[in-house]
Design a protein around this motif. Structure first.
Motif, PDB file in Angstrom:
ATOM      1  N   ASP A 272      12.920 -13.140 -68.033  1.00  0.00           N
ATOM      2  CA  ASP A 272      14.129 -13.876 -68.398  1.00  0.00           C
ATOM      3  C   ASP A 272      14.564 -13.360 -69.767  1.00  0.00           C
ATOM      4  OD1 ASP A 272      16.146 -15.749 -68.447  1.00  0.00           O
ATOM      5  OD2 ASP A 272      14.837 -17.494 -68.576  1.00  0.00           O
TER       6      ASP A 272
ATOM      7  N   HIS B 142      11.471 -22.292 -72.406  1.00  0.00           N
ATOM      8  CA  HIS B 142      10.677 -22.790 -71.281  1.00  0.00           C
ATOM      9  C   HIS B 142       9.644 -21.730 -70.948  1.00  0.00           C
ATOM     10  CE1 HIS B 142      12.895 -19.918 -68.669  1.00  0.00           C
ATOM     11  NE2 HIS B 142      13.901 -20.191 -69.490  1.00  0.00           N
TER      12      HIS B 142
ATOM     13  N   THR C 164       9.830 -18.624 -73.291  1.00  0.00           N
ATOM     14  CA  THR C 164      11.058 -18.013 -73.818  1.00  0.00           C
ATOM     15  C   THR C 164      11.452 -18.696 -75.127  1.00  0.00           C
ATOM     16  OG1 THR C 164      12.678 -19.514 -72.808  1.00  0.00           O
ATOM     17  CG2 THR C 164      11.892 -17.682 -71.446  1.00  0.00           C
TER      18      THR C 164
ATOM     19  N   GLU D 294      15.085 -19.121 -76.916  1.00  0.00           N
ATOM     20  CA  GLU D 294      16.472 -18.815 -76.587  1.00  0.00           C
ATOM     21  C   GLU D 294      17.482 -19.824 -77.144  1.00  0.00           C
ATOM     22  OE1 GLU D 294      17.539 -19.474 -72.421  1.00  0.00           O
ATOM     23  OE2 GLU D 294      15.452 -19.904 -71.955  1.00  0.00           O
TER      24      GLU D 294
ATOM     25  N   GLU E 198      17.717 -14.402 -76.135  1.00  0.00           N
ATOM     26  CA  GLU E 198      16.478 -14.886 -75.518  1.00  0.00           C
ATOM     27  C   GLU E 198      15.447 -13.780 -75.353  1.00  0.00           C
ATOM     28  OE1 GLU E 198      16.942 -15.934 -71.354  1.00  0.00           O
ATOM     29  OE2 GLU E 198      15.182 -17.246 -71.409  1.00  0.00           O
TER      30      GLU E 198
HETATM   31 MN   LIG Z   1      15.634 -18.752 -69.971  1.00  0.00          MN
END
Ligand SMILES: [Mn+2]
Length: 380
Positions: free
Chosen positions: A249, A313, A340, A342, A356
């Motif tokens: 991510d 998260h 993460t 972000e 992020e």
């Molecule tokens: Mn994310």
């Protein structure tokens, strides 16, 4: 059959049917840890339906299976379509072929069970009613975190797979910057990102990508649209790869054309908050404490009202896992968690910025996996 693919400039070998980490010792260890949790909760059986939990505990990646685990036994219930795969991937489990309704088969397995745990955050009301029917004499207990908490600390093999997914996304970002042109739609940019990642070995994107330009960038979760990108806009790309089941991510925001002072100020504020957040990630801290450090940077710059979501998260087999970094998270970070960072600033009718990265919690802080540049990138 061994297969190899080139990812992030490195050649990787993996088995096409089962990945190494899912074999043998690793699964036995996970089952043991699960059973320890079951003892703690004083339950004699646990039903797993959530696909990521099932994959984690059994190795079976087919998605549609129900696991039934007791102190001595472990069953995997699935239908005809998945039997061969389940036998190959889940050797520690006794495979039972069912029809589409797995629950009907639980009754016989669970005759002696008195306290049965299940994923109360995942089981639908309809399935709950069926579960009650399958365990007429047992007490059913909603224990949503029994397996998912085990998943929050990743082992070395899992971290390596996430790292691969991160490298794939980093490379896709570098590639997309080469082909972005004014007039392209957000959707085309999203497709280019996905194409690069698929070609590099990803099985697909890890979620529906967010590509948001201009005023749309003030919507934190604006999925790619048919809007064409123009000069004088922010372009936010939030995407990730799925590699061998594991997710990455990443978000990068770039500017198209000549930024005004406010664009620079907002970008630099988010970047400062993001760096402060990363610096704050360490074992022993709660998600709430880390969130507060980054949030303070944005608040002090006067943009506090425009950062309305949590700082991060965890990622793993699912794109969003716990623990989180947000204003409510009391869970304590531990080495091996992958999370993460972000922060963002979103100003309605003007635009927004989010940056992020993914980090791994280490013994004394964290290691940043994401390598894509995050200095203010201006495309001209
Ligand atoms: Mn994310």
């Amino acid at each position: 059959m061994p297969w190899s693919t080139k990812v992030g400039g490195k050649r990787h070998k993996f088995d096409i049917r089962t990945t190494n980490y899912e074999k043998g010792a690793c699964i036995i260890n996970r089952l043991q840890r699960m059973r320890q949790q079951m003892l703690k909760e004083k339950i004699d059986a646990y039903v797993v339906i959530r696909p990521e939990n099932g994959r984690y505990i059994s190795g079976f990646s087919g998605g549609e299976a129900t696991l039934y685990v007791t102190a001595e036994k472990a069953f995997l219930l699935t239908d005809f379509r998945y039997i061969e795969q389940a036998k190959g991937q889940a050797p520690e489990f006794e495979i039972i072929m069912t029809g589409q309704d797995h629950f009907a088969f639980l009754e016989e397995l669970g005759l002696k069970a008195q306290r049965v745990g299940f994923e109360g955050d995942y089981v639908t009301y309809v399935d709950y009613e069926k579960l009650k029917g399958s365990f007429p004499r047992a007490e059913l207990l909603s224990l949503p975190n029994l397996v998912s908490y085990l998943r929050s600390v990743k082992d070395a093999a899992e971290i390596e797979l996430i790292h691969q997914a991160v490298r794939i996304a980093d490379d896709a970002f570098a590639a997309v910057l080469q082909v972005i042109e004014i007039g392209q739609t957000e959707d085309e940019i999203g497709m280019n990102l996905e194409f690069s990642m698929r070609r590099a070995g990803a099985s697909g994107g890890s979620f529906e990508f967010i590509v948001a330009s201009g005023v749309r960038s003030s919507m934190p979760h604006a999925t790619a649209s048919l809007k064409q990108i123009q000069w004088g806009e922010f372009l936010t790309m939030d995407f990730g790869a799925r590699y061998q089941g594991y997710c990455s991510d990443i978000t990068r925001t770039v500017f198209l054309g000549n930024p005004e002072d406010k664009h620079r100020e907002v970008y630099e504020t988010v970047l400062a908050a993001q760096r402060a957040g990363i610096k704050a990630v360490a074992p022993g801290r709660t998600g709430k404490e880390v969130d507060a450090v980054a949030r303070k940077v944005i608040e002090e710059a006067g943009y506090g009202d425009y950062f309305g979501h949590g700082l991060g998260h965890s990622v793993g087999l699912a794109i969003h896992e716990g623990p989180n970094l947000n204003m409510r998270e009391e869970r304590i970070l531990e080495p091996g968690m992958v999370i993460t960072v972000e922060p963002g600033i979103y100003i309605p009718d003007w635009g927004g910025v989010r940056i992020e990265d993914i980090v791994v919690v280490t013994e004394n802080g964290c290691k940043v996996l994401t390598q894509a540049p995050k200095e203010f990138i201006i495309l001209e």
